[in-house]
Each structure stands twice: as structure tokens, then as C-alpha cells.
Scaffold this motif. Structure first.
Motif, PDB file in Angstrom:
ATOM      1  N   MET A 215       1.128  -1.050   0.029  1.00 17.22           N
ATOM      2  CA  MET A 215      -0.172  -0.031  -0.323  1.00 17.22           C
ATOM      3  C   MET A 215       0.979   0.983  -0.069  1.00 17.22           C
ATOM      4  N   LEU A 216       2.070   1.152   0.626  1.00 17.33           N
ATOM      5  CA  LEU A 216       2.335   2.410   0.832  1.00 17.33           C
ATOM      6  C   LEU A 216       3.751   2.557  -0.274  1.00 17.33           C
ATOM      7  N   ALA A 217       4.577   1.664  -0.591  1.00 17.95           N
ATOM      8  CA  ALA A 217       5.312   1.931  -1.650  1.00 17.95           C
ATOM      9  C   ALA A 217       4.528   2.235  -2.988  1.00 17.95           C
ATOM     10  N   GLY A 218       2.782   1.660  -3.227  1.00 18.28           N
ATOM     11  CA  GLY A 218       2.030   1.873  -4.034  1.00 18.28           C
ATOM     12  C   GLY A 218       1.871   3.482  -4.170  1.00 18.28           C
ATOM     13  N   ARG A 219       1.846   4.417  -3.063  1.00 16.52           N
ATOM     14  CA  ARG A 219       2.133   5.769  -2.884  1.00 16.52           C
ATOM     15  C   ARG A 219       3.092   6.686  -3.441  1.00 16.52           C
ATOM     16  N   LEU A 220       4.210   5.730  -4.040  1.00 18.86           N
ATOM     17  CA  LEU A 220       5.109   6.452  -4.258  1.00 18.86           C
ATOM     18  C   LEU A 220       5.403   6.351  -5.569  1.00 18.86           C
ATOM     19  N   ASN A 221       5.751   7.517  -6.346  1.00 12.94           N
ATOM     20  CA  ASN A 221       6.282   7.236  -7.732  1.00 12.94           C
ATOM     21  C   ASN A 221       7.551   7.263  -7.829  1.00 12.94           C
ATOM     22  N   ASP A 222       8.228   6.613  -9.287  1.00  8.85           N
ATOM     23  CA  ASP A 222       9.246   6.249  -9.583  1.00  8.85           C
ATOM     24  C   ASP A 222      10.957   7.231  -9.142  1.00  8.85           C
ATOM     25  N   GLU A 223      10.803   8.420  -8.965  1.00 14.46           N
ATOM     26  CA  GLU A 223      11.490   9.396  -9.074  1.00 14.46           C
ATOM     27  C   GLU A 223      11.427   9.369  -6.815  1.00 14.46           C
ATOM     28  N   GLU A 224      10.742   9.411  -6.773  1.00 15.00           N
ATOM     29  CA  GLU A 224      10.487   9.641  -4.505  1.00 15.00           C
ATOM     30  C   GLU A 224      11.254   8.887  -4.553  1.00 15.00           C
ATOM     31  N   ILE A 225      10.966   7.139  -4.945  1.00 19.04           N
ATOM     32  CA  ILE A 225      11.745   5.200  -4.472  1.00 19.04           C
ATOM     33  C   ILE A 225      13.040   6.003  -4.620  1.00 19.04           C
TER      34      ILE A 225
END
Length: 237
Positions: A215-225
């Protein structure tokens, strides 16, 4: 760098601060599990007087680090998994019992796995009775699972902004320590950026079976990761 990755729960609040990483339904019928354990008994012992055989005895396996049973000679892959943060919890044991080599690819354990979820749940219930604090299991401990990845090279090539990552990491650092100390929570300081990115995208794509992380990783876009990976890589222990 190989992509045979073993990882723990990056980004803090994602696991330890969230309730119910593993639901009670994972644990089944201990009596039925004793019968399932007969499939393991050729290599493992459990209970009073249990000793290491072909495999280590399994008393107290819940909450222990992979490859951490003193006196038993593990494969390098299993020891590495433990050093990288793999803790045997209800969730990680369930994944390992289903397909051992999907969690520790070069484990010497030749067992092909238990395909039926009810068999695994019952076996976990049986093994739980030989743990120090069986009433506390399932537990919300860090989990880990290895996987090979097919992540788009373009995502791996993104250069993250560590300053932006520092901003995003405020939640992470409510649980993980920036100085690299663990205190029961695995360190993510100085973790290789590629490993971090692969792990986070595995949760995002639901390859790794942890619902809170998904759920939480799904909120992050590629640049944020990428930014989080860059920030944690630059921290000093």
C-alpha cells in the motif's frame, strides 16, 4: 551486481508502526501441523531434546535470524540472508515453506515446499508451540523475502535527489535509525541504491507479499523511490 536480493522492510512506518503485518489466520491447527511436520522430520527435529540433524533443530525459530542458529553450518546464501535482515516470522516462514528457493535462492534445503496454504498454516501453528512466547505470534517483526527482478533498466537509471529523499524520509526515521543501529529494527543506512529501488518496486508491483508495504510503496512514484534510495545510501553510520 547480481539481482538476487534479500531485503527487509524499508521506509519505516511501513511495517513496524503498522498493525497486523501477518493476520491471525496464518496460524492454523497445531495438531494437524504435527502430522505435516512428518514431511520435515527426516532433516529437522523439534521439541525437548531436539538436536541438529541434516538441518538445524527448529525450536525457537520464530523471531530468529536466518542462518543464526549457533553451531549449525548453513549455506552462504542462508547466512547472507540473515545478515541482510531476514527474520523468521509467520509471514516469511510461510513464504519459505511454500517455495524455499524463492526466499533463499541457493539454500541447501532440497525440500520443494508445501503448496497447500492450510498445510503451511498448520505447520506454523505446530512450530509456534516450540517458541519462547507462542502467544505473541504472529508478530509484527521485520520481514524479508528474496526475489529476482525484471525491473525496467530506465527506472534503475534514475538519479535520485538525496535532499528530496531526506524530506520524504521523515516517516522512515520514526522507526529506522539514521546512524545505522538496529535495536530490533533492521538498518537501511548505506543500503545499495539499486537494491533499495528493486525492493520498493517489488512491493509496489505486489511481487513481495506484505500488504502494508504494498500500500505505502504504491503511493510513491519512480522519482520518489529513487530519491529515498539516494538519501539512505548517503547516510553515514
Amino acid at each position: 551486481m547480481t539481482h538476487k536480493l534479500v531485503t527487509f522492510l524499508p521506509a519505516a512506518l511501513f511495517a513496524l508502526c503498522a498493525a497486523g503485518a501477518v493476520g491471525a489466520e496464518v496460524i492454523g491447527d497445531a495438531e494437524a501441523g504435527a502430522k505435516v511436520f512428518k514431511k520435515c522430520a527426516a532433516c529437522h527435529q523439534v521439541g525437548s531434546g531436539a538436536v541438529d540433524k541434516v538441518g538445524p533443530h527448529l525450536n525457537g525459530v520464530f523471531g530468529s535470524a536466518a542462518g543464526g542458529h549457533e553451531g549449525y553450518r548453513y549455506s552462504k546464501s542462508m547466512v547472507s540472508a540473515g545478515e541482510d535482515g531476514l527474520i523468521w516470522t509467520a509471514e516469511t516462514l510461510d513464504a519459505f515453506l511454500e517455495k524455499p528457493k524463492s526466499v533463499v535462492p541457493k539454500t541447501r534445503m532440497s525440500f520443494r515446499g508445501l503448496k497447500k496454504p492450510e498445510d503451511r498454516a498448520n505447520l506454523l501453528a505446530y512450530l509456534r508451540t516450540f517458541s519462547d512466547n507462542p502467544a505473541d505470534i504472529p508478530e509484527a517483526e521485520p520481514t524479508a523475502i528474496g526475489t529476482d527482478h525484471d525491473l525496467d533498466p530506465a527506472i534503475l537509471a534514475l538519479e535520485g535527489d538525496p535532499d528530496y529523499g531526506e524530506y520524504l524520509a521523515s516517516e522512515c526515521l520514526t522507526c529506522h535509525q539514521s546512524d545505522g543501529t538496529s535495536d530490533g529494527i533492521p538498518s537501511i543506512t548505506l543500503w545499495e541504491t539499486e537494491d533499495f529501488v528493486v525492493a520498493m518496486h517489488a512491493y509496489k508491483r505486489k511481487i513481495r507479499p506484505h500488504p502494508v508495504m504494498q500500500m505505502l510503496a504504491g503511493r510513491l512514484n519512480d522519482e520518489e523511490i529513487a530519491a529515498l534510495a539516494a538519501y539512505f545510501k548517503t547516510l553515514e553510520e
